[in-house]
Design a protein around this motif. Structure first.
Motif, short mmCIF file in Angstrom:
data_model
loop_
_atom_site.label_atom_id
_atom_site.label_comp_id
_atom_site.label_asym_id
_atom_site.label_seq_id
_atom_site.Cartn_x
_atom_site.Cartn_y
_atom_site.Cartn_z
N LEU A 446 0.81 -1.22 0.00
CA LEU A 446 0.00 0.00 0.00
C LEU A 446 0.84 1.26 0.00
CD1 LEU A 446 -2.66 -1.08 2.65
CD2 LEU A 446 -2.93 -1.02 0.18
N ARG A 447 2.17 1.14 -0.05
CA ARG A 447 3.00 2.35 -0.04
C ARG A 447 4.09 2.23 -1.07
NH1 ARG A 447 7.49 0.16 0.01
NH2 ARG A 447 8.54 -0.75 1.79
N VAL A 448 4.53 3.38 -1.55
CA VAL A 448 5.67 3.44 -2.45
C VAL A 448 6.56 4.56 -1.96
CG1 VAL A 448 4.43 4.93 -4.07
CG2 VAL A 448 6.44 3.68 -4.84
N LEU A 449 7.85 4.27 -1.82
CA LEU A 449 8.82 5.22 -1.28
C LEU A 449 9.77 5.66 -2.38
CD1 LEU A 449 10.35 6.65 1.07
CD2 LEU A 449 11.61 4.51 1.38
N ILE A 450 9.91 6.95 -2.54
CA ILE A 450 10.86 7.51 -3.51
C ILE A 450 11.91 8.28 -2.73
CG2 ILE A 450 11.18 8.82 -5.62
CD1 ILE A 450 7.67 8.07 -4.55
N PRO A 451 13.14 7.77 -2.64
CA PRO A 451 14.18 8.46 -1.88
C PRO A 451 14.91 9.49 -2.74
CG PRO A 451 15.00 6.37 -2.65
CD PRO A 451 13.59 6.48 -3.17
N GLN A 452 15.94 10.07 -2.15
CA GLN A 452 16.71 11.08 -2.87
C GLN A 452 17.47 10.46 -4.04
OE1 GLN A 452 19.20 13.37 -0.20
NE2 GLN A 452 17.82 12.94 1.50
N GLU A 453 18.08 9.30 -3.80
CA GLU A 453 18.86 8.64 -4.85
C GLU A 453 17.93 7.73 -5.64
OE1 GLU A 453 22.71 7.12 -3.76
OE2 GLU A 453 22.66 8.21 -1.88
N ALA A 454 17.42 8.25 -6.74
CA ALA A 454 16.41 7.54 -7.51
C ALA A 454 17.00 6.28 -8.14
CB ALA A 454 15.84 8.44 -8.59
N TYR A 455 16.17 5.25 -8.20
CA TYR A 455 16.60 3.95 -8.74
C TYR A 455 16.09 3.81 -10.18
CZ TYR A 455 16.78 -1.08 -9.46
OH TYR A 455 17.02 -2.33 -9.96
N VAL A 456 17.03 3.68 -11.11
CA VAL A 456 16.72 3.46 -12.53
C VAL A 456 17.62 2.33 -13.00
CG1 VAL A 456 16.66 4.46 -14.85
CG2 VAL A 456 16.09 5.87 -12.87
N PHE A 457 17.06 1.38 -13.72
CA PHE A 457 17.84 0.24 -14.19
C PHE A 457 17.92 0.23 -15.71
CE2 PHE A 457 13.46 -1.13 -13.53
CZ PHE A 457 13.14 -1.73 -14.74
N THR A 458 18.87 -0.49 -16.23
CA THR A 458 19.03 -0.61 -17.67
C THR A 458 17.89 -1.43 -18.25
OG1 THR A 458 21.43 -0.45 -17.47
CG2 THR A 458 20.56 -1.36 -19.52
N GLY A 459 17.19 -0.89 -19.19
CA GLY A 459 16.02 -1.54 -19.79
C GLY A 459 15.26 -0.49 -20.58
N THR A 460 14.10 -0.87 -21.08
CA THR A 460 13.31 0.10 -21.82
C THR A 460 12.67 1.09 -20.84
OG1 THR A 460 11.27 -1.19 -21.76
CG2 THR A 460 12.82 -1.65 -23.56
N LEU A 461 12.27 2.22 -21.39
CA LEU A 461 11.60 3.22 -20.56
C LEU A 461 10.28 2.68 -20.02
CD1 LEU A 461 11.68 6.06 -19.45
CD2 LEU A 461 10.63 6.88 -21.58
N ALA A 462 9.57 1.90 -20.83
CA ALA A 462 8.31 1.31 -20.38
C ALA A 462 8.54 0.34 -19.23
CB ALA A 462 7.62 0.60 -21.54
N GLU A 463 9.62 -0.44 -19.28
CA GLU A 463 9.92 -1.36 -18.19
C GLU A 463 10.26 -0.61 -16.91
OE1 GLU A 463 11.81 -5.06 -20.82
OE2 GLU A 463 13.10 -3.50 -19.98
N ASN A 464 10.98 0.48 -17.02
CA ASN A 464 11.29 1.28 -15.84
C ASN A 464 10.04 1.90 -15.24
OD1 ASN A 464 14.26 2.05 -14.90
ND2 ASN A 464 14.35 1.51 -17.09
N LEU A 465 9.18 2.46 -16.08
CA LEU A 465 8.00 3.14 -15.56
C LEU A 465 6.96 2.16 -15.03
CD1 LEU A 465 7.56 5.96 -18.25
CD2 LEU A 465 8.75 6.05 -16.06
N GLY A 466 6.86 1.00 -15.64
CA GLY A 466 5.85 0.02 -15.22
C GLY A 466 6.38 -1.03 -14.28
N HIS A 467 7.53 -0.78 -13.65
CA HIS A 467 8.18 -1.80 -12.83
C HIS A 467 7.32 -2.25 -11.66
CE1 HIS A 467 11.46 -4.11 -11.22
NE2 HIS A 467 11.47 -3.43 -10.09
N LEU A 468 6.49 -1.37 -11.12
CA LEU A 468 5.67 -1.70 -9.96
C LEU A 468 4.24 -2.07 -10.32
CD1 LEU A 468 6.88 1.11 -7.50
CD2 LEU A 468 7.76 -1.21 -7.80
N ARG A 469 4.00 -2.30 -11.59
CA ARG A 469 2.66 -2.69 -12.03
C ARG A 469 2.64 -4.17 -12.36
NH1 ARG A 469 -0.58 1.68 -13.96
NH2 ARG A 469 -1.94 0.11 -14.92
N PRO A 470 1.49 -4.86 -12.15
CA PRO A 470 1.44 -6.31 -12.40
C PRO A 470 1.54 -6.67 -13.86
CG PRO A 470 -0.72 -5.46 -11.82
CD PRO A 470 0.24 -4.34 -11.60
N ASP A 471 1.08 -5.81 -14.76
CA ASP A 471 1.08 -6.09 -16.19
C ASP A 471 1.66 -4.90 -16.95
OD1 ASP A 471 -0.38 -8.65 -16.02
OD2 ASP A 471 -2.05 -7.39 -15.35
N PRO A 472 2.06 -5.11 -18.20
CA PRO A 472 2.55 -3.98 -18.99
C PRO A 472 1.54 -2.83 -19.02
CG PRO A 472 2.98 -6.05 -20.13
CD PRO A 472 2.12 -6.39 -18.95
#
Length: 659
Positions: A446-472
């Motif tokens: 029920l919570r999502v935490l965004i700290p100062q040092e943002a986490y971004v991984f190598t992959g498509t932009l859609a994969e990064n943005l939808g990382h916390l979603r169950p489906d694309p």
């Protein structure tokens, strides 16, 4: 499978019978050395020193020394014969591994070539040496006992045969359990090798419990295998005691009877020398060599000589790694499923410190609806004797609330965010999200935490943005979220959702925008922004915060670093050690001296560039449109010019990622 390895091994030895004969021939010299160890000593005593002829005694000792030299020469030649037997095995295994790697594109070929082949060669050489040594040592010792007096053999042979029989009976089950332990150990190592590099992914996805459970099952499996191996290992020790140490006891206990039946003192001492100096060390090497290295060799040979790589080796390792890396996302998806959004403004607000009543709730509010966030008498300190960072704090937020947390540098704002997120546990008191206790799997979803040092991984932009979603996430929703948060210019500049994201090519502010949009798309109703906009300019920060505040059913908690963030919030929590205050911006300006001091210390306009974050990727973020630089960070949490290191978790580092 084991029989197949044994058959191939016997065929390998039969094809090299000349090398085997040469190895046996040189080992005969060691047999002579063993024979003379006891026989010459017995003669030196009986015919020399005990008979008053020290010259004869010294001569026999010289014969024993000569036997040692001859045996050493034989040992040197034995190593050459062993090399002639072992190196062809290594060459055959190398050819097989390379052939399979080229033919099947086996990803495990490199590991097999650099590690497993060498393990097989060294283990096989060791087994040849210990087996050969025991056989020829036993022959030399038994021949010596018979030559001294057959009665000695009657005392030594039965326990030796019993020990060997016990060891032979336990060899197969012991090998199976040794193999089971090796397999369990390798499975755990593979699991840890896949999980450890993905710890940030796991934390970001909130899948700690699922990954811990699956890893724990591997740990339990290895523990059970080790315990079973230890039980059978007791029998191995018993066989060693029975075959190697009991004969010593029997020789000493039967010494009077043996002497009465014609055994000479020298013969008795020679028999003790045979047992202690020859049979016991050789039996010890045999038991430990075959019991441990034999099963390891069988495991390695089966892997190296398998006909195909399907279902094992690198394929299995890759499968385990994929499972571990996707487990975090799958766990998050499972937690997100069925999650409902809560209507805004549905719970009363209370003052945490001074008891001042807050604004009344809406008349249509459901009285049974739990608050979005509830802290009750929460106290936390970094150590049992440390001064509490948070002391007896009460706080209640309804769904849809917008809270800004302010206070001097190091006062505990990020600690509060970590407590709400479940990354830290209070020493006293309770934290609940929508009625669910924190920490806990329901609250984590029920919570999502965004700290100062943002986490971004190598992959498509859609994969990064939808990382916390169950489906694309549909592209239209991605574009809408990017527009709302302020990511759209970067979204288009990168080339859309299918563009590959290189974290090192993004500035710190751009990474924060990606992380903010990802959190905006998450189903979690509570968003925790722990100075998550410190790399954005004032306009970009306002846009991002308003987007989160306007999410349907969304609750927003912002650790603020600008006065504008506090002005935009419905309520402001002022943290100043034991003296906290809670209310609207206007209320706090009137009745809170601490808040007035903070407001007076805030400088208008865009904030100064923040302190370098020590990014592990060594990225020197480059300011872009709407983004501040990344040099030094003048914090608006105290007098003008006060500088704050961008983290509050003392001795604990940063919070580690969104979750």
């Amino acid at each position: 499978m084991t029989e197949g390895v044994h058959r191939r091994g016997l065929r390998f030895l039969r094809d090299r019978w000349r090398v085997v004969v040469r190895l046996a021939g040189w080992s005969v010299l060691e047999t002579g050395q063993t024979f003379l160890t006891g026989y010459a000593l017995a003669r030196a005593l009986d015919e020399g020193f005990l008979a008053g002829r020290p010259g004869v005694g010294l001569a026999w000792l010289g014969v024993a020394g000569l036997g040692v030299l001859v045996g050493a020469y034989g040992t040197v030649r034995v190593y050459g014969a062993v090399a002639a037997l072992v190196e062809p095995l290594r060459d055959r295994l190398v050819a097989r591994v390379v052939g399979r790697g080229v033919r099947e594109a086996d990803a495990g070929a490199l590991s097999g070539l650099t590690q497993q082949v060498e393990i097989a060669r060294d283990t096989f050489a060791g087994l040849v040496m210990v087996s050969r040594s025991f056989v020829f040592t036993a022959i030399g010792a038994i021949a010596g006992l018979v030559s001294l007096d057959p009665l000695l053999l009657l005392v030594v042979a039965p326990p030796l045969a019993a020990g060997l029989g016990l060891f032979a009976a336990t060899l197969r089950p012991l090998a199976r359990r040794q193999e089971a332990f090796l397999v369990a150990d390798e499975a755990l190592a593979d699991r840890l090798g896949a999980v450890c590099p993905g710890l940030r992914d796991i934390t970001a996805a909130g899948a700690e419990e699922r990954v811990a459970a699956t890893t724990g099952s591997r740990v339990d499996a290895e523990f059970r295998a080790a315990r079973s191996l230890a039980r059978w290992g007791v029998l191995r020790v018993a066989s060693l005691a029975l075959g190697g140490q009991l004969p010593i006891v029997l020789l000493l206990a039967c010494a009077p009877w043996l002497l009465d039946h014609g055994v000479t003192p020298g013969a008795l001492v020679g028999a003790l020398a045979y047992v202690t100096q020859s049979l016991l060390p050789a039996l010890h090497n045999l038991v430990h060599g075959l019991g441990t290295s034999g099963s390891r060799l069988a495991v390695v040979l089966r892997r190296l000589t398998r006909e195909s790589s399907s279902g094992g080796g690198a394929g299995a390792d890759a499968g385990a790694e994929d499972e571990a890396r996707t487990g975090a996302g799958a766990g998050t998806r499972a937690e997100n499923e069925g999650r409902s959004r809560t209507a805004p403004d549905s719970a009363p607000r209370t003052h945490p410190a001074d008891g001042t009543p807050t604004a009344p709730t809406h008349p249509t509010e459901a009285p049974s609806s739990p608050p979005a966030l509830s802290l009750s008498s929460v106290t936390f300190a970094y150590g049992p004797h440390a001064t509490p960072v948070i002391d007896d704090l009460d706080l209640t937020l309804p769904p849809g609330a917008h809270l800004a947390v302010v206070g001097p540098s190091g006062i505990g704002k990020s600690t509060l965010a970590a407590l709400v997120a479940g990354l830290l546990e209070p020493g006293r008191g309770t934290v609940r999200l929508c009625g669910h206790p924190v920490p806990g799997p329901e609250a984590a979803a029920l919570r999502v935490l965004i700290p100062q040092e943002a986490y971004v991984f190598t992959g498509t932009l859609a994969e990064n943005l939808g990382h916390l979603r169950p489906d694309p996430v549909p592209e239209a929703e991605l574009v809408a979220a990017a527009e709302a948060v302020g990511l759209l210019p970067l979204f288009e500049a990168l080339g859309g959702p299918t563009a590959t994201v290189d974290p090192a090519a993004l500035s710190a502010g751009e990474r924060q925008l990606v992380a903010l949009t990802r959190a905006y798309l998450a189903h979690a109703p509570l968003a925790l922004l722990d100075e998550a906009t410190c790399h954005l300019d004032a306009r970009a920060e306002e846009r991002a915060e308003r987007a989160f505040a306007e999410r349907p059913g969304g609750t927003l908690v912002v650790v603020a670093h600008r006065i504008s963030s506090a002005r935009r919030a419905d309520r402001v929590l002022v943290m100043d050690g034991r003296h906290t205050a809670y209310g609207t911006h206007d209320e706090l300006v009137c009745r809170s001296a601490s808040y007035r001091a903070l407001v007076g210390g805030w400088t208008p306009g865009p904030s100064e560039p923040p302190l370098a974050l020590g990014d592990p990727d060594r990225v020197d973020a480059i300011a872009g449109p709407g983004l501040a630089g990344d040099g030094r960070h003048v914090v608006a949490h105290g007098p003008v010019g006060q500088v704050q290191t961008p983290r509050d978790l003392r001795h604990r580092g940063s919070l580690g990622g969104e979750g």
